[in-house]
Design an enzyme around this catalytic site. Structure first.
Site, PDB file in Angstrom:
ATOM      1  N   LYS A 108       4.223  -9.353  29.982  1.00  0.00           N
ATOM      2  CA  LYS A 108       3.212  -8.551  30.022  1.00  0.00           C
ATOM      3  C   LYS A 108       2.516  -8.204  31.296  1.00  0.00           C
ATOM      4  O   LYS A 108       2.949  -8.973  32.261  1.00  0.00           O
ATOM      5  CB  LYS A 108       2.092  -9.287  29.092  1.00  0.00           C
ATOM      6  CG  LYS A 108       0.660  -8.579  28.691  1.00  0.00           C
ATOM      7  CD  LYS A 108       1.122  -8.130  27.198  1.00  0.00           C
ATOM      8  CE  LYS A 108      -0.094  -7.191  26.614  1.00  0.00           C
ATOM      9  NZ  LYS A 108       0.085  -7.133  25.284  1.00  0.00           N
ATOM     10  N   ASP A 112      -1.772  -1.130  26.252  1.00  0.00           N
ATOM     11  CA  ASP A 112      -2.447  -2.205  25.760  1.00  0.00           C
ATOM     12  C   ASP A 112      -3.752  -1.808  26.045  1.00  0.00           C
ATOM     13  O   ASP A 112      -4.176  -0.592  26.367  1.00  0.00           O
ATOM     14  CB  ASP A 112      -2.276  -3.480  26.541  1.00  0.00           C
ATOM     15  CG  ASP A 112      -2.660  -4.916  25.713  1.00  0.00           C
ATOM     16  OD1 ASP A 112      -1.974  -5.283  24.709  1.00  0.00           O
ATOM     17  OD2 ASP A 112      -3.705  -5.622  26.147  1.00  0.00           O
ATOM     18  N   THR A 139       0.785   0.252  15.660  1.00  0.00           N
ATOM     19  CA  THR A 139       0.272  -1.051  15.498  1.00  0.00           C
ATOM     20  C   THR A 139      -0.836  -1.090  14.494  1.00  0.00           C
ATOM     21  O   THR A 139      -0.613  -1.917  13.524  1.00  0.00           O
ATOM     22  CB  THR A 139      -0.472  -1.473  16.878  1.00  0.00           C
ATOM     23  OG1 THR A 139       0.302  -1.052  17.820  1.00  0.00           O
ATOM     24  CG2 THR A 139      -0.812  -2.842  16.949  1.00  0.00           C
TER      25      THR A 139
HETATM   26  P1  NDP Z   1      -7.820  -0.093  23.480  1.00  0.00           P
HETATM   27  O1  NDP Z   1      -8.174  -0.085  24.893  1.00  0.00           O
HETATM   28  O2  NDP Z   1      -7.321   1.192  22.814  1.00  0.00           O
HETATM   29  O3  NDP Z   1      -9.217  -0.410  22.582  1.00  0.00           O
HETATM   30  C1  NDP Z   1      -9.692  -1.826  22.776  1.00  0.00           C
HETATM   31  C2  NDP Z   1     -11.091  -1.724  21.999  1.00  0.00           C
HETATM   32  O4  NDP Z   1     -11.413  -3.208  21.870  1.00  0.00           O
HETATM   33  C3  NDP Z   1     -12.044  -0.815  22.410  1.00  0.00           C
HETATM   34  O5  NDP Z   1     -12.975  -0.543  21.296  1.00  0.00           O
HETATM   35  C4  NDP Z   1     -12.819  -1.873  23.323  1.00  0.00           C
HETATM   36  O6  NDP Z   1     -14.123  -1.548  23.515  1.00  0.00           O
HETATM   37  C5  NDP Z   1     -12.801  -3.123  22.638  1.00  0.00           C
HETATM   38  N1  NDP Z   1     -12.878  -4.364  23.452  1.00  0.00           N
HETATM   39  C6  NDP Z   1     -11.837  -4.505  24.659  1.00  0.00           C
HETATM   40  N2  NDP Z   1     -12.172  -5.517  25.447  1.00  0.00           N
HETATM   41  C7  NDP Z   1     -13.312  -5.944  24.876  1.00  0.00           C
HETATM   42  C8  NDP Z   1     -14.047  -7.179  24.908  1.00  0.00           C
HETATM   43  N3  NDP Z   1     -13.832  -8.026  26.123  1.00  0.00           N
HETATM   44  N4  NDP Z   1     -15.140  -7.385  24.323  1.00  0.00           N
HETATM   45  C9  NDP Z   1     -15.353  -6.472  23.100  1.00  0.00           C
HETATM   46  N5  NDP Z   1     -14.495  -5.523  22.806  1.00  0.00           N
HETATM   47  C10 NDP Z   1     -13.522  -5.076  23.710  1.00  0.00           C
HETATM   48  O7  NDP Z   1      -6.840  -1.248  23.248  1.00  0.00           O
HETATM   49  P2  NDP Z   1      -5.700  -1.238  22.073  1.00  0.00           P
HETATM   50  O8  NDP Z   1      -6.417  -0.728  20.755  1.00  0.00           O
HETATM   51  O9  NDP Z   1      -4.373  -1.018  22.447  1.00  0.00           O
HETATM   52  O10 NDP Z   1      -5.723  -3.098  21.842  1.00  0.00           O
HETATM   53  C11 NDP Z   1      -6.517  -3.928  21.354  1.00  0.00           C
HETATM   54  C12 NDP Z   1      -6.096  -5.372  20.773  1.00  0.00           C
HETATM   55  O11 NDP Z   1      -4.724  -4.978  20.315  1.00  0.00           O
HETATM   56  C13 NDP Z   1      -5.720  -5.946  22.214  1.00  0.00           C
HETATM   57  O12 NDP Z   1      -5.906  -7.323  21.810  1.00  0.00           O
HETATM   58  C14 NDP Z   1      -4.254  -5.604  22.422  1.00  0.00           C
HETATM   59  O13 NDP Z   1      -3.704  -6.568  23.129  1.00  0.00           O
HETATM   60  C15 NDP Z   1      -3.848  -5.451  21.035  1.00  0.00           C
HETATM   61  N6  NDP Z   1      -2.483  -4.981  20.590  1.00  0.00           N
HETATM   62  C16 NDP Z   1      -2.264  -3.632  21.173  1.00  0.00           C
HETATM   63  C17 NDP Z   1      -1.237  -3.005  20.693  1.00  0.00           C
HETATM   64  C18 NDP Z   1      -0.715  -1.516  21.137  1.00  0.00           C
HETATM   65  O14 NDP Z   1       0.080  -1.142  20.665  1.00  0.00           O
HETATM   66  N7  NDP Z   1      -1.866  -0.937  21.861  1.00  0.00           N
HETATM   67  C19 NDP Z   1      -0.062  -3.687  20.161  1.00  0.00           C
HETATM   68  C20 NDP Z   1      -0.358  -4.904  19.663  1.00  0.00           C
HETATM   69  C21 NDP Z   1      -1.389  -5.706  20.047  1.00  0.00           C
HETATM   70  P3  NDP Z   1     -14.674  -0.828  24.901  1.00  0.00           P
HETATM   71  O15 NDP Z   1     -14.155   0.434  25.030  1.00  0.00           O
HETATM   72  O16 NDP Z   1     -16.208  -1.061  24.636  1.00  0.00           O
HETATM   73  O17 NDP Z   1     -14.208  -1.804  26.140  1.00  0.00           O
HETATM   74  O1  2IT Z   2       0.575  -6.442  22.570  1.00  0.00           O
HETATM   75  C1  2IT Z   2       1.467  -5.665  22.270  1.00  0.00           C
HETATM   76  O2  2IT Z   2       2.360  -5.995  21.160  1.00  0.00           O
HETATM   77  C2  2IT Z   2       1.438  -4.487  22.765  1.00  0.00           C
HETATM   78  N1  2IT Z   2       0.447  -4.249  23.687  1.00  0.00           N
HETATM   79  C3  2IT Z   2       2.519  -3.489  22.654  1.00  0.00           C
HETATM   80  C4  2IT Z   2       3.717  -3.716  23.647  1.00  0.00           C
HETATM   81  C5  2IT Z   2       4.830  -2.771  23.624  1.00  0.00           C
HETATM   82  O3  2IT Z   2       5.901  -2.941  24.483  1.00  0.00           O
HETATM   83  O4  2IT Z   2       4.880  -1.904  22.823  1.00  0.00           O
END
Ligand code: NDP
Ligand code: 2IT
Length: 445
Positions: free
Chosen positions: A126, A166, A209
């Protein structure tokens, strides 16, 4: 608890006391795997747990970049190359002001077991920076991404370390980082996943995801003869994971009644209008507070209270520790039947215990959100083969992978956990066993 596990945990709590999220993730994993360690005394001699709790390598660097006013800014960045027992380091890059090395260590540890669960040849890693993309111009984001890559490129490679997106890193940022890597190395290879479709990206990676989360939750609901049909669903966040989860569960017959960002949440009893939300979030990069502008729903300040909105199924899809005991109590009081983690470690340990003790089905992130990295693994395969699979082909593979993950988690829970529906323990064990076997076979030194 097994005395060797206890010793490793006690040492880790001392050594990593400034990394509370890493300790939290490690404690949950170590507690879960204790019955496996009982059966494998050879692991202690090989110091297997000490090895697993220490990243193979961490790269720490500064990122200088010039803002639109011409002033130089400095951010901190890291890449945690956690474990390569099963394959090249693989995991996203996060841009958020809260990012520390400890945050990335917890995410990389989770990623290591998650990637093992997918059944694909992926190690765990990461990366990230404390850079805050909110309010930055496109040009600022581009200069930041290029500067970050000017340092990071030397540690990456299609067979070494393959990052992705992420929080705060989506297609735009991946494009800028990939472009800079290609310039510096003069090589067009699959060194990033989540790329644009026109330059080696995979079909369905943006959706993977959220869709995978829906498929795994569907499999879990099936064990109690339930489905998404006619269910009220609350989803925190409104980013990549949240929005595509909302899309899929609506297709499966649910009504998504509330979603959020870090400032507040919206409730729309008729179901969140996803075309409008996508326009706001993906095209305009606007706040969710603007959702009611079209005459739908209501906005509430403060993201924590989203868990007080009555629902059958809750999908925390924003960030770590966003669903605390207070939230879990509100969910249980309103009759929630399942909580499935789209984010990484969004539920606090006391909240997990409370949900499980109250008969709520709980799917941990390392299983439930593994669809994203799974399709990343498929993107790597397509890049190596220099071909591209159709949306339908990827969707079928994703569905199969999520079913298989659920089966292996369920099997581990039934074999080792006191409660056969303890999928938290099941996921930790199923992921750990694969990594541990690979480490031992390669000489755990
Ligand atoms: P994005 O940046 O696309 O979206 C994040 C969302 O979460 C936004 O709505 C954001 O709001 C909110 N958010 C972020 N930080 C905070 C915080 N500290 N408190 C409250 N709300 C928060 O990210 P993703 O959708 O990609 O990721 C979301 C989660 O999923 C993370 O935990 C990530 O690690 C996990 N994940 C992502 C994957 C991927 O493929 N993208 C795969 C697997 C897991 P705001 O805009 O106001 O910051
Ligand atoms: O938390 C996660 O699994 C991710 N942000 C996606 C990782 C990836 O390599 O696609």
């Amino acid at each position: 608890m097994n005395p060797y596990v206890q010793k490793v945990l006690t040492d880790l709590e001392k050594r990593c006391q400034h990394e509370p999220e890493f300790i939290q993730a490690a404690r949950l994993i170590l507690t879960s795997v204790s019955p496996v360690i009982d059966k494998h005394p050879e692991y202690e001699k090989a110091a297997l747990l000490e090895s697993l709790m220490e990243p193979e390598r961490i790269i720490s660097f500064r990122v200088p970049w010039i803002d639109d006013q011409g002033k130089t800014q400095i951010n901190r960045a890291w890449r945690v190359q956690y474990n390569s027992a099963i394959g090249p380091y693989k995991g996203g890059i996060r841009f958020h002001p809260s990012v520390t090395m400890g945050t990335l260590k917890f995410l990389a540890l989770e990623q290591t077991l998650k990637n093992a669960l997918t059944g694909l040849p992926l190690g765990g890693g990461k990366g990230g920076s404390d850079f805050n993309p909110h309010g930055k111009s496109d040009a600022e984001v581009m200069r930041f991404c290029q500067s970050l890559m000017n340092e990071l490129y030397r540690y990456l490679g299609e067979d070494t370390d393959v990052p992705a997106g992420d929080i705060g890193v989506g297609a735009r940022e991946v494009g800028y980082m990939f472009g800079q890597y290609k310039r510096l190395k003069n090589k067009f290879v699959g060194v990033f996943t989540g790329k644009g479709l026109s330059f080696g990206g995979s079909n369905m990676r943006p959706e993977a995801t959220g869709f995978g989360l829906s498929y795994l939750t569907q499999a879990m609901l099936k064990t109690i003869n339930q489905s998404f049909n006619d269910k009220r669903v609350v989803i925190s966040g409104s980013g990549n994971v949240a929005i595509y989860a909302a899309q899929k569960v609506a297709e499966l017959g649910a009504t998504v009644v509330a979603m959020s960002d870090s400032d507040g949440y919206v409730v729309d009893e008729e179901g969140i209008k996803l075309d409008w939300l996508k326009d706001l979030k993906f095209s305009q990069r606007a706040r969710i507070s603007r959702y009611p502008e079209m005459g739908y729903g209501q906005y509430f300040e403060g993201c924590q209270n989203i868990w007080t909105v009555p629902c059958d199924i809750a999908l925390p899809c924003a960030t770590q520790n966003e669903l605390s005991l207070v939230g879990a109590k509100a969910l249980v009081q309103n009759g929630v039947i399942a909580v499935s983690e789209g984010a990484n470690m969004p539920t606090t340990p006391d909240a997990i215990t409370y949900l499980q003790q109250n008969g709520v089905l709980f799917a941990p992130g390392k299983a439930a959100n593994a669809g994203g990295v799974s399709v990343s693994g498929l993107e790597m395969s397509q890049n190596s083969l220099r071909l591209s699979w159709s949306r339908e082909e990827i969707d079928i593979r994703l569905h199969d992978i999520m079913q298989n993950i659920f089966k292996s988690v369920q099997h581990a829970a039934q074999t080792y956990a006191a409660d056969p529906k303890d999928y938290e323990t099941g996921a930790n064990i199923a992921g750990f066993v694969k990594v541990a076997e690979a480490m031992m076979a390669q000489g755990a030194v």
